[in-house]
Write a protein that holds these residues in place. Structure first.
Motif, mmCIF file in Angstrom:
data_model
loop_
_atom_site.group_PDB
_atom_site.id
_atom_site.type_symbol
_atom_site.label_atom_id
_atom_site.label_comp_id
_atom_site.label_asym_id
_atom_site.label_seq_id
_atom_site.Cartn_x
_atom_site.Cartn_y
_atom_site.Cartn_z
ATOM 1 N N LEU A 82 0.820 -1.207 0.000
ATOM 2 C CA LEU A 82 0.000 0.000 0.000
ATOM 3 C C LEU A 82 0.854 1.258 0.000
ATOM 4 C CD1 LEU A 82 -2.810 -1.021 2.539
ATOM 5 C CD2 LEU A 82 -2.950 -0.942 0.037
ATOM 6 N N THR A 83 1.979 1.209 0.712
ATOM 7 C CA THR A 83 2.873 2.369 0.765
ATOM 8 C C THR A 83 3.482 2.662 -0.595
ATOM 9 O OG1 THR A 83 3.429 2.005 3.102
ATOM 10 C CG2 THR A 83 4.979 3.307 1.791
ATOM 11 N N VAL A 84 3.974 1.627 -1.250
ATOM 12 C CA VAL A 84 4.596 1.812 -2.567
ATOM 13 C C VAL A 84 3.568 2.296 -3.578
ATOM 14 C CG1 VAL A 84 5.717 0.646 -4.503
ATOM 15 C CG2 VAL A 84 6.437 0.141 -2.157
ATOM 16 N N ARG A 85 2.390 1.683 -3.566
ATOM 17 C CA ARG A 85 1.355 2.095 -4.512
ATOM 18 C C ARG A 85 0.938 3.550 -4.274
ATOM 19 N NH1 ARG A 85 -4.430 -0.902 -4.657
ATOM 20 N NH2 ARG A 85 -4.557 0.139 -2.626
ATOM 21 N N THR A 86 0.753 3.925 -3.021
ATOM 22 C CA THR A 86 0.356 5.295 -2.703
ATOM 23 C C THR A 86 1.413 6.299 -3.143
ATOM 24 O OG1 THR A 86 -0.961 4.578 -0.797
ATOM 25 C CG2 THR A 86 -0.255 6.884 -0.839
ATOM 26 N N SER A 91 3.384 10.421 -6.766
ATOM 27 C CA SER A 91 4.469 10.890 -7.635
ATOM 28 C C SER A 91 3.947 11.242 -9.022
ATOM 29 C CB SER A 91 5.555 9.807 -7.740
ATOM 30 O OG SER A 91 6.579 10.201 -8.639
ATOM 31 N N ILE A 92 3.066 10.407 -9.553
ATOM 32 C CA ILE A 92 2.492 10.672 -10.874
ATOM 33 C C ILE A 92 1.668 11.951 -10.848
ATOM 34 C CG2 ILE A 92 0.808 9.854 -12.572
ATOM 35 C CD1 ILE A 92 1.744 6.991 -11.919
ATOM 36 N N VAL A 93 0.799 12.068 -9.858
ATOM 37 C CA VAL A 93 -0.065 13.248 -9.760
ATOM 38 C C VAL A 93 0.768 14.511 -9.584
ATOM 39 C CG1 VAL A 93 -1.844 14.381 -8.377
ATOM 40 C CG2 VAL A 93 -2.032 11.935 -8.883
ATOM 41 N N THR A 142 11.176 -3.859 -7.432
ATOM 42 C CA THR A 142 11.680 -4.024 -6.069
ATOM 43 C C THR A 142 10.583 -4.537 -5.146
ATOM 44 O OG1 THR A 142 13.293 -2.239 -6.381
ATOM 45 C CG2 THR A 142 12.753 -2.847 -4.119
ATOM 46 N N LEU A 143 9.396 -3.954 -5.278
ATOM 47 C CA LEU A 143 8.261 -4.394 -4.472
ATOM 48 C C LEU A 143 7.931 -5.850 -4.743
ATOM 49 C CD1 LEU A 143 5.761 -3.874 -2.659
ATOM 50 C CD2 LEU A 143 4.563 -3.118 -4.732
ATOM 51 N N ARG A 144 7.909 -6.238 -6.008
ATOM 52 C CA ARG A 144 7.551 -7.611 -6.383
ATOM 53 C C ARG A 144 8.542 -8.602 -5.800
ATOM 54 N NH1 ARG A 144 6.150 -9.297 -12.652
ATOM 55 N NH2 ARG A 144 5.334 -11.421 -12.257
ATOM 56 N N ALA A 145 9.826 -8.251 -5.827
ATOM 57 C CA ALA A 145 10.856 -9.130 -5.272
ATOM 58 C C ALA A 145 10.672 -9.281 -3.767
ATOM 59 C CB ALA A 145 12.240 -8.577 -5.593
ATOM 60 N N ASN A 146 10.366 -8.195 -3.077
ATOM 61 C CA ASN A 146 10.165 -8.249 -1.625
ATOM 62 C C ASN A 146 8.936 -9.076 -1.268
ATOM 63 O OD1 ASN A 146 12.391 -6.610 -1.276
ATOM 64 N ND2 ASN A 146 11.218 -4.723 -1.026
ATOM 65 N N LEU A 236 0.067 2.143 -14.275
ATOM 66 C CA LEU A 236 0.498 1.729 -12.939
ATOM 67 C C LEU A 236 -0.386 0.597 -12.431
ATOM 68 C CD1 LEU A 236 2.014 2.019 -10.252
ATOM 69 C CD2 LEU A 236 0.416 3.866 -9.654
ATOM 70 N N GLU A 237 -1.679 0.740 -12.623
ATOM 71 C CA GLU A 237 -2.629 -0.290 -12.200
ATOM 72 C C GLU A 237 -2.330 -1.614 -12.898
ATOM 73 O OE1 GLU A 237 -7.155 -0.804 -13.384
ATOM 74 O OE2 GLU A 237 -6.957 0.705 -11.817
ATOM 75 N N ALA A 238 -2.030 -1.561 -14.189
ATOM 76 C CA ALA A 238 -1.738 -2.778 -14.942
ATOM 77 C C ALA A 238 -0.436 -3.420 -14.478
ATOM 78 C CB ALA A 238 -1.653 -2.452 -16.433
ATOM 79 N N ARG A 239 0.580 -2.603 -14.216
ATOM 80 C CA ARG A 239 1.880 -3.135 -13.800
ATOM 81 C C ARG A 239 1.828 -3.741 -12.395
ATOM 82 N NH1 ARG A 239 6.615 -1.446 -16.571
ATOM 83 N NH2 ARG A 239 6.251 0.004 -18.303
#
Length: 257
Positions: A82-86, A91-93, A142-146, A236-239
């Motif tokens: 949730l932290t990474v996604r937020t 960052s995009i916005v 990085t998130l996916r690996a963790n 981002l949602e797709a990735r």
């Protein structure tokens, strides 16, 4: 008699739906078409790699992935996701805000000092989108690996899922990036269409052609900016889908215990 349009599929990815609505796709875009193109990009080495993964899954024992006391709490894994996604959404916005113009991740702004040849060139906007894509991919990888590391120790079933996820990532990563690279190219068509429409409006004497007004409310560049931001959020949602899949599997594992 008024004809009722057919219902739109609910499972169409947000990114595919957006590109379709902007009418920038090369022909009809659909989830099936996207999947078929991705499948055709899988080459022989990728197929062999997937075959090796299948063989490894068949030989894994039930002891692999056995729960231990050192297993990371589910709450910590969810919190990291949730932290990474937020942060990525923020960052995009923020990259489209007026104060982000000096950053390499900021949406290019029209200023009085902007060279004339750059004002209507899509190149710098395409570069901005590519920079965003690299940043998103890096942080999600990085998130996916963790998440894989945390999930793999929960059970033998989840350990097998992590092996499968790693194998699919290895095989589909390059083809997927080629397809994602198509997004800024397609948005370039939208950029050109909006600018052409603006020129036609100017030719009709309906407005003054002041570049400083392009990025203000109602301007063609302001509209494009909003659409590009929406595209980045949809991408981002797709990735994030593969990571979300691991999270859902972790949740199901906990509910079945």
């Amino acid at each position: 008699m008024t004809q009722v349009p057919p219902p739109r599929p609910l499972n169409v990815p947000r990114l595919v739906r957006l590109l379709t609505e902007l009418e920038v796709a090369d022909g009809a875009v659909s989830h099936q078409h996207f999947s078929e193109r991705l499948g055709r990009l899988i080459n022989l080495p990728d197929s062999i790699a997937l075959s090796r993964v299948h063989g490894r899954l068949a030989t894994m024992t039930s002891e692999i992935g056995k729960e231990t006391d050192a297993t990371e709490p589910t709450e910590s894994i969810v919190a990291e996701f949730l932290t990474v996604r937020t942060k990525l959404v923020e960052s995009i916005v923020n990259s489209f805000s007026h104060g982000a113009g000096a950053s390499w991740l900021g949406f290019p702004k029209v200023t009085a000092s902007t060279p004339a040849e750059e004002l209507t060139s899509y190149k710098r906007y395409q570069q901005f989108y590519a920079n965003q894509q690299r940043e998103i991919a890096l942080r999600i990888n990085t998130l996916r690996a963790n998440v894989r590391l945390a999930v793999s120790g929960r059970s033998s079933r989840l350990a097998r899922l992590v092996v499968l996820d790693s194998g699919l990532d290895e095989a589909f990563s390059a083809p997927a990036q080629k397809l994602f690279a198509e997004v800024p190219r397609l948005l370039g068509k939208r950029f050109d269409d909006l600018y052409q429409s603006h020129l036609e409006t100017i030719a009709g004497g309906e407005a003054d052609d002041d570049p400083q007004l392009w990025s203000q409310a109602g301007g063609w560049l302001a509209q494009f900016s909003g659409e590009m931001q929406e595209a980045l959020l949809a991408e981002l949602e797709a990735r994030l889908q593969p990571v979300l899949g691991l999270m859902e599997a972790l949740k199901e594992e906990g509910e079945s215990v």
